[in-house]
Design a protein around this motif. Structure first.
Motif, PDB file in Angstrom:
ATOM      1  N   ALA A   1       0.813  -1.218   0.000  1.00 28.98           N
ATOM      2  CA  ALA A   1       0.000   0.000   0.000  1.00 28.98           C
ATOM      3  C   ALA A   1       0.847   1.268   0.000  1.00 28.98           C
ATOM      4  O   ALA A   1       0.365   2.337  -0.403  1.00 28.98           O
ATOM      5  N   LEU A   2       2.097   1.177   0.446  1.00 32.78           N
ATOM      6  CA  LEU A   2       2.969   2.357   0.487  1.00 32.78           C
ATOM      7  C   LEU A   2       3.532   2.712  -0.888  1.00 32.78           C
ATOM      8  O   LEU A   2       4.102   3.795  -1.056  1.00 32.78           O
ATOM      9  N   ASP A   3       3.384   1.834  -1.841  1.00 36.49           N
ATOM     10  CA  ASP A   3       3.897   2.075  -3.183  1.00 36.49           C
ATOM     11  C   ASP A   3       3.310   3.381  -3.746  1.00 36.49           C
ATOM     12  O   ASP A   3       2.085   3.548  -3.815  1.00 36.49           O
ATOM     13  N   GLY A   4       4.173   4.299  -4.132  1.00 38.41           N
ATOM     14  CA  GLY A   4       3.733   5.568  -4.690  1.00 38.41           C
ATOM     15  C   GLY A   4       3.383   6.637  -3.679  1.00 38.41           C
ATOM     16  O   GLY A   4       3.142   7.798  -4.050  1.00 38.41           O
ATOM     17  N   LYS A   5       3.333   6.289  -2.400  1.00 40.17           N
ATOM     18  CA  LYS A   5       2.995   7.250  -1.357  1.00 40.17           C
ATOM     19  C   LYS A   5       4.210   8.116  -1.012  1.00 40.17           C
ATOM     20  O   LYS A   5       5.361   7.709  -1.145  1.00 40.17           O
ATOM     21  N   LYS A   6       3.929   9.329  -0.508  1.00 44.43           N
ATOM     22  CA  LYS A   6       4.983  10.204   0.004  1.00 44.43           C
ATOM     23  C   LYS A   6       5.227   9.839   1.466  1.00 44.43           C
ATOM     24  O   LYS A   6       4.341  10.017   2.303  1.00 44.43           O
ATOM     25  N   VAL A   7       6.413   9.317   1.750  1.00 43.94           N
ATOM     26  CA  VAL A   7       6.719   8.822   3.092  1.00 43.94           C
ATOM     27  C   VAL A   7       7.924   9.568   3.655  1.00 43.94           C
ATOM     28  O   VAL A   7       8.964   9.677   2.996  1.00 43.94           O
ATOM     29  N   GLY A   8       7.785  10.074   4.871  1.00 48.92           N
ATOM     30  CA  GLY A   8       8.857  10.818   5.509  1.00 48.92           C
ATOM     31  C   GLY A   8       9.689   9.956   6.439  1.00 48.92           C
ATOM     32  O   GLY A   8       9.158   9.112   7.156  1.00 48.92           O
ATOM     33  N   VAL A   9      10.995  10.172   6.408  1.00 51.19           N
ATOM     34  CA  VAL A   9      11.934   9.503   7.309  1.00 51.19           C
ATOM     35  C   VAL A   9      13.058  10.476   7.636  1.00 51.19           C
ATOM     36  O   VAL A   9      13.299  11.429   6.892  1.00 51.19           O
ATOM     37  N   GLN A  10      13.743  10.211   8.731  1.00 49.90           N
ATOM     38  CA  GLN A  10      14.898  11.044   9.057  1.00 49.90           C
ATOM     39  C   GLN A  10      16.107  10.560   8.261  1.00 49.90           C
ATOM     40  O   GLN A  10      16.348   9.357   8.125  1.00 49.90           O
ATOM     41  N   ALA A  11      16.871  11.485   7.703  1.00 56.02           N
ATOM     42  CA  ALA A  11      18.025  11.164   6.874  1.00 56.02           C
ATOM     43  C   ALA A  11      19.068  10.375   7.649  1.00 56.02           C
ATOM     44  O   ALA A  11      19.322  10.638   8.823  1.00 56.02           O
ATOM     45  N   GLY A  12      19.666   9.399   6.990  1.00 56.00           N
ATOM     46  CA  GLY A  12      20.759   8.636   7.573  1.00 56.00           C
ATOM     47  C   GLY A  12      20.352   7.575   8.563  1.00 56.00           C
ATOM     48  O   GLY A  12      21.214   6.968   9.200  1.00 56.00           O
ATOM     49  N   THR A  13      19.040   7.316   8.701  1.00 58.95           N
ATOM     50  CA  THR A  13      18.562   6.350   9.691  1.00 58.95           C
ATOM     51  C   THR A  13      18.317   4.978   9.063  1.00 58.95           C
ATOM     52  O   THR A  13      18.233   4.838   7.840  1.00 58.95           O
ATOM     53  N   THR A  14      18.158   3.987   9.933  1.00 57.63           N
ATOM     54  CA  THR A  14      17.804   2.649   9.456  1.00 57.63           C
ATOM     55  C   THR A  14      16.421   2.668   8.807  1.00 57.63           C
ATOM     56  O   THR A  14      16.146   1.873   7.905  1.00 57.63           O
ATOM     57  N   HIS A  15      15.555   3.573   9.254  1.00 61.39           N
ATOM     58  CA  HIS A  15      14.224   3.667   8.668  1.00 61.39           C
ATOM     59  C   HIS A  15      14.310   4.061   7.189  1.00 61.39           C
ATOM     60  O   HIS A  15      13.581   3.533   6.348  1.00 61.39           O
ATOM     61  N   ALA A  16      15.198   4.982   6.875  1.00 65.07           N
ATOM     62  CA  ALA A  16      15.382   5.393   5.485  1.00 65.07           C
ATOM     63  C   ALA A  16      15.913   4.229   4.653  1.00 65.07           C
ATOM     64  O   ALA A  16      15.422   3.961   3.547  1.00 65.07           O
ATOM     65  N   HIS A  17      16.904   3.517   5.170  1.00 61.37           N
ATOM     66  CA  HIS A  17      17.478   2.391   4.427  1.00 61.37           C
ATOM     67  C   HIS A  17      16.454   1.272   4.228  1.00 61.37           C
ATOM     68  O   HIS A  17      16.420   0.634   3.173  1.00 61.37           O
TER      69      HIS A  17
ATOM     70  N   ASN B   1       9.559   2.216  -4.807  1.00 61.86           N
ATOM     71  CA  ASN B   1       8.713   3.112  -5.594  1.00 61.86           C
ATOM     72  C   ASN B   1       7.969   4.138  -4.743  1.00 61.86           C
ATOM     73  O   ASN B   1       7.173   4.920  -5.274  1.00 61.86           O
ATOM     74  N   ALA B   2       8.206   4.143  -3.446  1.00 63.42           N
ATOM     75  CA  ALA B   2       7.644   5.205  -2.601  1.00 63.42           C
ATOM     76  C   ALA B   2       8.374   6.509  -2.900  1.00 63.42           C
ATOM     77  O   ALA B   2       9.542   6.516  -3.307  1.00 63.42           O
ATOM     78  N   ASP B   3       7.691   7.619  -2.710  1.00 61.52           N
ATOM     79  CA  ASP B   3       8.300   8.939  -2.861  1.00 61.52           C
ATOM     80  C   ASP B   3       8.880   9.310  -1.496  1.00 61.52           C
ATOM     81  O   ASP B   3       8.195   9.879  -0.646  1.00 61.52           O
ATOM     82  N   LEU B   4      10.147   8.959  -1.307  1.00 64.78           N
ATOM     83  CA  LEU B   4      10.778   9.092   0.008  1.00 64.78           C
ATOM     84  C   LEU B   4      11.242  10.526   0.249  1.00 64.78           C
ATOM     85  O   LEU B   4      11.980  11.095  -0.552  1.00 64.78           O
ATOM     86  N   LYS B   5      10.790  11.113   1.357  1.00 63.62           N
ATOM     87  CA  LYS B   5      11.192  12.459   1.755  1.00 63.62           C
ATOM     88  C   LYS B   5      12.050  12.345   3.007  1.00 63.62           C
ATOM     89  O   LYS B   5      11.613  11.775   4.014  1.00 63.62           O
ATOM     90  N   THR B   6      13.271  12.870   2.966  1.00 59.85           N
ATOM     91  CA  THR B   6      14.176  12.766   4.110  1.00 59.85           C
ATOM     92  C   THR B   6      14.317  14.119   4.805  1.00 59.85           C
ATOM     93  O   THR B   6      14.258  15.172   4.163  1.00 59.85           O
ATOM     94  N   TYR B   7      14.519  14.050   6.117  1.00 53.51           N
ATOM     95  CA  TYR B   7      14.577  15.256   6.948  1.00 53.51           C
ATOM     96  C   TYR B   7      15.782  15.189   7.879  1.00 53.51           C
ATOM     97  O   TYR B   7      16.153  14.110   8.346  1.00 53.51           O
ATOM     98  N   ASP B   8      16.336  16.352   8.168  1.00 50.59           N
ATOM     99  CA  ASP B   8      17.465  16.410   9.096  1.00 50.59           C
ATOM    100  C   ASP B   8      17.019  16.123  10.525  1.00 50.59           C
ATOM    101  O   ASP B   8      17.772  15.554  11.306  1.00 50.59           O
ATOM    102  N   THR B   9      15.796  16.559  10.874  1.00 48.47           N
ATOM    103  CA  THR B   9      15.323  16.387  12.246  1.00 48.47           C
ATOM    104  C   THR B   9      13.907  15.832  12.262  1.00 48.47           C
ATOM    105  O   THR B   9      13.150  15.954  11.280  1.00 48.47           O
ATOM    106  N   LEU B  10      13.543  15.275  13.400  1.00 44.98           N
ATOM    107  CA  LEU B  10      12.187  14.762  13.603  1.00 44.98           C
ATOM    108  C   LEU B  10      11.170  15.899  13.534  1.00 44.98           C
ATOM    109  O   LEU B  10      10.074  15.725  12.972  1.00 44.98           O
ATOM    110  N   ASP B  11      11.506  17.064  14.069  1.00 51.06           N
ATOM    111  CA  ASP B  11      10.589  18.210  14.044  1.00 51.06           C
ATOM    112  C   ASP B  11      10.207  18.588  12.621  1.00 51.06           C
ATOM    113  O   ASP B  11       9.043  18.899  12.334  1.00 51.06           O
TER     114      ASP B  11
END
Length: 265
Positions: free
Chosen positions: A134-150, A158-168
């Motif tokens: 279900a996440l395929d094609g969705k915009k999903v946020g994760v913190q940069a450099g984390t295991t969650h991003a990997h 195929n998710a549209d992965l958005k990375t952030y420097d901070t949780l805020d």
């Protein structure tokens, strides 16, 4: 002067830094912007579970703690550049990270989950395979450099992965509707849900255990420079004692309302 130089040289040979040898001080790199793990105020004072673990460890080693706040994706480069002695920042032990630095034993284990708007089509999914699809094609946020991003790069390419420097930053984007979901550890997402801006959001009822995929690591550990073998041995022994006597479990109860300590192996 020459005697001091020889003493410091001997300490470096034993895998101990100059700061430790000279002052009995242990400098600890931490993010400072990932509640309830690590929070830093304007004066640089650090609180949270990571700070408690660091202070417990320093007390056990009979050393003084000094916390150095650093963006999460810069922690490993900064450790390698000797800006501080160790990393305590909710960092998962992974094979990729072990190629660059050493780690202590794993002393904590956490749950990983997704948060979404209550109106999301992802609400109601209860199995991991269904959620990944279900996440395929969705915009999903994760913190940069984390295991969650990997993990998402591997499992949902195929998710549209958005990375952030901070949780805020990630919380701001999901609250404003710029992303469809956010992926992080349960404690970080609970922090968002307990804020006023989190009232229209909820967790997807799927826990992604760290043991489900190597990209999520082998538990949370202390990052240590590869050459500091003696320091690693001392930290491993101290952490084992702190887990066994319940100190780390008690600290996690304070911040997470549950015991996330991991038994020594």
């Amino acid at each position: 002067m020459k005697l001091k130089t020889l003493l410091l040289a001997a300490c470096f040979a034993a895998g101990i830094t100059a700061a430790q040898a000279a002052e009995g001080e242990l400098s600890i790199g931490t993010e400072g912007a990932y509640p309830p793990w690590s929070m830093a105020d304007a004066a640089g004072n650090v609180t949270g579970f990571d700070a408690d673990v660091g202070n417990l460890l320093c007390a056990k080693l009979e050393m003084k703690c000094q916390f150095v706040v650093q963006a999460f994706d810069g922690l490993i480069p900064a450790l390698k550049a000797k800006r501080f002695d160790i990393i305590i920042s909710g960092m998962s032990i992974t094979e990729d990270r072990k190629k660059e630095i050493n780690f202590s034993i794993g002393y904590a284990e956490l749950a990983n989950m997704f948060v979404v708007p209550k109106t999301s089509t992802l609400v109601g999914i209860t199995d991991l395979d269904g959620l990944i699809t279900a996440l395929d094609g969705k915009k999903v946020g994760v913190q940069a450099g984390t295991t969650h991003a990997h993990y998402l790069e591997k499992k949902v390419p195929n998710a549209d992965l958005k990375t952030y420097d901070t949780l805020d930053q990630m919380q701001i984007d999901i609250a404003s509707g710029r992303i469809d979901a956010a992926f992080a550890d349960r404690s970080a997402l609970d922090d968002f849900l307990n804020k006023p801006e989190g009232k229209d959001f909820q967790l997807v009822d799927v826990n992604v255990p760290s043991s489900s995929d190597p990209t999520l690591g082998e538990g949370i550990g202390v990052g240590i420079a590869q050459e500091n073998t003696e320091l690693k041995a001392r930290i491993d022994t101290a952490l084992c004692e702190l887990v066994s006597d319940g100190s780390i479990g008690k600290a996690s109860q304070t911040w997470f309302k549950t015991d996330i300590s991991r038994p020594c192996k």
